[in-house]
Scaffold this motif. Structure first.
Motif, short mmCIF file in Angstrom:
data_model
loop_
_atom_site.label_atom_id
_atom_site.label_comp_id
_atom_site.label_asym_id
_atom_site.label_seq_id
_atom_site.Cartn_x
_atom_site.Cartn_y
_atom_site.Cartn_z
N ALA A 62 13.38 4.41 4.25
CA ALA A 62 12.56 3.29 4.74
C ALA A 62 11.64 2.74 3.65
O ALA A 62 11.40 1.53 3.58
CB ALA A 62 11.75 3.74 5.95
N HIS A 63 11.13 3.62 2.79
CA HIS A 63 10.17 3.14 1.78
C HIS A 63 10.83 2.12 0.85
O HIS A 63 10.24 1.08 0.55
CB HIS A 63 9.63 4.32 0.96
CG HIS A 63 10.62 4.88 -0.02
ND1 HIS A 63 11.87 5.34 0.36
CD2 HIS A 63 10.56 5.05 -1.36
CE1 HIS A 63 12.51 5.75 -0.72
NE2 HIS A 63 11.75 5.59 -1.77
N ALA A 64 12.08 2.39 0.43
CA ALA A 64 12.75 1.50 -0.51
C ALA A 64 13.14 0.19 0.18
O ALA A 64 13.07 -0.89 -0.43
CB ALA A 64 13.98 2.18 -1.10
N THR A 100 0.81 -1.22 0.00
CA THR A 100 0.00 0.00 0.00
C THR A 100 0.84 1.27 0.00
O THR A 100 0.29 2.36 0.01
CB THR A 100 -0.96 0.04 1.22
OG1 THR A 100 -0.16 0.04 2.40
CG2 THR A 100 -1.92 -1.12 1.22
N CYS A 101 2.15 1.13 -0.02
CA CYS A 101 3.02 2.33 -0.06
C CYS A 101 2.67 3.16 -1.29
O CYS A 101 2.57 2.65 -2.40
CB CYS A 101 4.49 1.93 -0.09
SG CYS A 101 5.60 3.34 -0.35
N MET A 102 2.52 4.46 -1.08
CA MET A 102 2.16 5.34 -2.20
C MET A 102 3.30 6.29 -2.55
O MET A 102 3.07 7.32 -3.19
CB MET A 102 0.89 6.11 -1.87
CG MET A 102 1.00 6.95 -0.61
SD MET A 102 -0.49 7.90 -0.33
CE MET A 102 -0.21 8.49 1.33
N SER A 103 4.52 5.98 -2.09
CA SER A 103 5.69 6.80 -2.44
C SER A 103 5.48 8.27 -2.09
O SER A 103 5.86 9.15 -2.86
CB SER A 103 6.01 6.69 -3.93
OG SER A 103 6.03 5.35 -4.31
N CYS A 104 4.90 8.50 -0.92
CA CYS A 104 4.58 9.89 -0.58
C CYS A 104 5.79 10.65 -0.05
O CYS A 104 5.89 11.86 -0.21
CB CYS A 104 3.46 9.93 0.44
SG CYS A 104 3.89 9.21 2.03
N GLY A 105 6.69 9.93 0.64
CA GLY A 105 7.89 10.58 1.16
C GLY A 105 7.81 10.99 2.61
O GLY A 105 8.78 11.54 3.15
N CYS A 106 6.68 10.73 3.28
CA CYS A 106 6.59 11.09 4.71
C CYS A 106 7.71 10.44 5.51
O CYS A 106 8.34 11.08 6.35
CB CYS A 106 5.26 10.62 5.29
SG CYS A 106 3.85 11.62 4.82
N CYS A 107 7.96 9.16 5.23
CA CYS A 107 8.96 8.42 6.00
C CYS A 107 10.35 9.02 5.80
O CYS A 107 11.19 8.95 6.70
CB CYS A 107 8.96 6.94 5.61
SG CYS A 107 9.15 6.64 3.85
N LEU A 108 10.60 9.61 4.64
CA LEU A 108 11.90 10.22 4.37
C LEU A 108 11.99 11.59 5.03
O LEU A 108 13.02 11.96 5.60
CB LEU A 108 12.12 10.33 2.86
CG LEU A 108 11.97 9.02 2.11
CD1 LEU A 108 12.12 9.24 0.62
CD2 LEU A 108 12.99 8.01 2.59
N GLU A 114 0.39 3.27 7.58
CA GLU A 114 0.71 2.41 8.73
C GLU A 114 1.46 1.15 8.31
O GLU A 114 1.19 0.04 8.77
CB GLU A 114 -0.55 2.08 9.53
CG GLU A 114 -1.16 3.34 10.11
CD GLU A 114 -2.43 3.11 10.91
OE1 GLU A 114 -2.74 1.94 11.20
OE2 GLU A 114 -3.07 4.12 11.25
N ILE A 115 2.40 1.34 7.40
CA ILE A 115 3.23 0.22 6.96
C ILE A 115 4.25 -0.06 8.07
O ILE A 115 4.87 0.87 8.59
CB ILE A 115 3.93 0.58 5.63
CG1 ILE A 115 2.86 0.78 4.55
CG2 ILE A 115 4.95 -0.48 5.22
CD1 ILE A 115 3.38 1.35 3.25
N PRO A 116 4.42 -1.31 8.46
CA PRO A 116 5.36 -1.62 9.55
C PRO A 116 6.82 -1.47 9.07
O PRO A 116 7.53 -2.45 8.90
CB PRO A 116 5.01 -3.06 9.93
CG PRO A 116 4.41 -3.64 8.70
CD PRO A 116 3.74 -2.53 7.97
N LEU A 117 7.23 -0.23 8.86
CA LEU A 117 8.54 0.03 8.25
C LEU A 117 9.69 -0.49 9.10
O LEU A 117 10.69 -1.00 8.57
CB LEU A 117 8.69 1.53 8.01
CG LEU A 117 7.73 2.09 6.96
CD1 LEU A 117 7.73 3.60 6.96
CD2 LEU A 117 8.11 1.56 5.58
N THR A 118 9.57 -0.38 10.42
CA THR A 118 10.69 -0.82 11.26
C THR A 118 10.81 -2.35 11.23
O THR A 118 11.91 -2.88 11.37
CB THR A 118 10.53 -0.32 12.70
OG1 THR A 118 9.20 -0.59 13.14
CG2 THR A 118 10.77 1.17 12.77
S1 SF4 Z 1 6.35 3.89 3.33
FE1 SF4 Z 1 6.94 6.02 3.17
S2 SF4 Z 1 6.49 6.57 1.09
FE2 SF4 Z 1 5.36 4.70 1.51
S3 SF4 Z 1 3.36 5.35 2.21
FE3 SF4 Z 1 4.62 5.10 4.02
S4 SF4 Z 1 5.46 7.12 4.43
FE4 SF4 Z 1 4.70 7.12 2.32
#
Ligand code: SF4
Ligand code: SF4
Ligand code: FES
Lengths: 273, 278
Positions: free
Chosen positions: A199-201, A169-177, A247-251
């Motif tokens: 984190a997104h990549a 569901t990541c939309m490449s928005c850049g919030c995480c960066l 709310e992607i579990p990036l960590t």
């Molecule tokens: S992982 Fe990063 S780029 Fe993807 S939806 Fe979440 S904040 Fe946005």
């Protein structure tokens, strides 16, 4: 009509006038300045509709005529990521940010700033090219191009689908960066391959490494993440996971890729060239 | 220059993981042992098997610490162990500073607890580096000109010389310089312990040992527990030595030096002890 029955929410006052403080810049590399606008938001308005109001009548609160504020947007339903900006000091999508929620009373102030980790195109509009470049670094796709039909792919288990769905569901928005202390503005494109990938990549690498066909290029993705600017550059501040609108579990993805790179490096050491 | 950069980039992952590893082994492991030894000035008071010449409770702390120090000094190839440790610390520090400089703090905007720890991890790293350098230089390499009162640490007089260094004076007083040194020690060990405990938590993510949020939280509890225990030992050590009168400690140490001479005192009581009774 109370669309969002939120207990803590102050009921918005109809017909109120609020202030919008915008950090503006006329173009890439141009100095920034603050301008304030006074608007009377429509019920259920979002940031974009208020920006549209300002564009229709670009006069500051002090009465000075100015240029319309520029911004970027696409889907208007929080799936494209284009409208991401820093609202009241926090990065989020402006299309899903409702005025009634964050400025319910007369005289409330909303500050809008462009993301600071990407170069400004104009005003609130930034160029997220590096974000997409970093997805290319990890080949965040499934390799299916060829000269003949590859047929059906292998079946995926339901359990694995459940893990992968949210990553997809990541939309490449850049919030995480934007929120990441390890990801900093980099104007020099020649350094994009060796500065922190984000984190997104890392999470997308995990998504495609788990994909039944995508895993064929797993080693390439892990090799990219072993190098400078790869997963080791994450400093575990864990801001990314807190600001991700999906709310992607990036960590967890970072740790999973940490494990995969550990194992990959050991395997390389014993059987690589 | 270009070959060096080439090496750093080609071996990037290995160096990053070595940086992580050296923080745990040998540095973290040594920290645990070192704090256990040093806090013996406090827990040694309960040590019933301390040198028999130590009668008073406080003397038992001095005697236990002395015995610990003697044991460490008796380890084979102690200098080699030390050099490995110093090199590990130097490696961890040089690369740590280099890596830390790639980030930019943003706790003003993102006030999350994890983000504060991210910042503290880097700040405590810098403090710990300064502190460890001062600590080793003064008490191990004998740079006594950096010690108020000019004390040189002597392993045969482990407690008294350490107390004198922390108090800025060997004569039972506490000087302003001594207070400053002691406060710097509190800051230094607190930073070191935090840096280790928090680093142990992040290392588990880095290596991919803890993956799920729940696992990260559970491991966080373990690190918090370990950190709390180490912190207690660290503060106990400093309080124990800073409140110790070097003159009294020296009496115990001299007795121990004497009694450790070949004839076991218990087996053959020195004849000199009998005459005084008239
Ligand atoms: S992982 Fe990063 S780029 Fe993807 S939806 Fe979440 S904040 Fe946005
Ligand atoms: S956990 Fe890593 S990627 Fe996420 S915000 Fe922190 S440093 Fe950035
Ligand atoms: S316009 Fe697409 S996410 Fe806001």
């Amino acid at each position: 009509m109370s669309a969002q029955p939120s207990a803590s929410r102050t009921p918005p006052i109809a017909g109120r006038r609020i202030r919008i403080k915008v950090k503006r810049a006329d173009g890439p590399g141009k100095p920034s300045r603050w301008e304030e606008f006074e608007v009377q938001p429509e019920p259920n308005a979002n940031i974009i509709s208020v920006l549209q109001q300002i564009a229709a009548n670009p006069v500051t609160a002090e009465g000075d005529h100015t240029s319309p504020v520029a911004w970027d947007s696409g889907c208007l339903e929080e799936v494209c990521g284009a409208c991401t900006m820093v609202i009241n000091g926090r990065v989020r999508q402006s299309c899903s940010c409702l005025i009634d929620d964050i400025a319910p009373a007369p005289g409330d102030v909303i500050t809008l700033e462009p993301m600071e980790k990407f170069p400004v195109v104009r005003d609130l509009w930034v160029d997220r090219a590096r974000l997409f470049h970093n997805l290319k670094r990890v080949k965040a796709w499934v390799p299916i191009d060829g000269t003949y039909s590859l047929g059906h792919g292998p079946t995926e288990s339901a359990a694995q689908q459940a893990v992968r769905y949210v990553l997809s569901t990541c939309m490449s928005c850049g919030c995480c960066l934007e929120a990441c202390p390890q990801f900093t503005l980099e104007d020099d494109e020649t350094r994009w391959d060796t500065t922190f990938i984000g984190a997104h990549a890392i999470s997308q690498a995990r998504l495609f490494n788990m994909h039944e066909t995508g895993r064929q290029t797993k080693a390439d993705r892990l090799d990219a993440l072993l190098g400078p600017g790869g997963v080791s550059d994450c400093g575990n501040a864990q801001n990314c996971v807190k600001v991700c609108p999906k709310e992607i579990p990036l960590t967890e993805s970072i740790a999973a890729i940490g494990r995969a790179t550990t194992l990959h490096a050991i395997a390389q050491w014993f059987s690589g060239r | 220059m270009s070959t060096r950069q080439g090496f750093l980039e080609r071996r990037y992952f290995l160096l990053r993981r070595l940086h992580s590893l050296t923080g745990i082994v040998p540095i973290g492991l040594f920290l645990i042992m070192h704090l256990t030894t040093n806090s013996s000035i406090v827990w040694g008071m309960m040590n019933k098997r301390a040198d028999h010449s130590a009668h008073a409770v406080s003397e038992r702390g001095v005697a236990t610490f002395q015995e610990e120090v003697n044991w460490i000094n008796g380890l084979p190839a102690i200098l080699l162990i030390e050099i490995v440790l110093w090199l590990s610390i130097a490696f961890h520090a040089v690369f740590g500073v280099y890596y830390a400089r790639t980030g930019r703090f943003n706790t003003d905007r993102y006030r999350y607890q994890d983000n504060w720890r991210y910042m503290l991890q880097r700040i405590t790293g810098y403090i710990a580096l300064l502190f460890i350098f001062y600590h080793v230089a003064t008490l191990r390499w004998g740079w006594s000109w950096l010690v108020p009162g000019g004390t040189t640490w002597d392993h045969a007089y482990a407690s008294s010389t350490l107390a004198a260094a922390l108090r800025g004076s060997a004569d039972g007083n506490v000087t302003i310089g001594g207070v400053l040194v002691s406060l710097f020690y509190v800051l230094g060990v607190t930073s070191s312990v935090f840096h280790f405990a928090n680093g142990l938590w992040t290392a588990a993510i880095t290596w991919g040992i803890t993956i799920s949020v729940q696992a990260q939280r559970r491991w966080g509890m373990v690190c918090l527990g370990l950190g709390t225990g180490l912190m207690a030992m660290a503060w106990a050590s400093i309080i124990g030595f800073a409140t110790l009168d070097p003159r009294k400690a020296q009496i115990v140490e001299e007795r121990m030096l004497g009694t450790h001479a070949p004839p076991a005192p218990e087996a053959t009581p020195p004849p000199a002890e009998s005459p005084p009774e008239p």
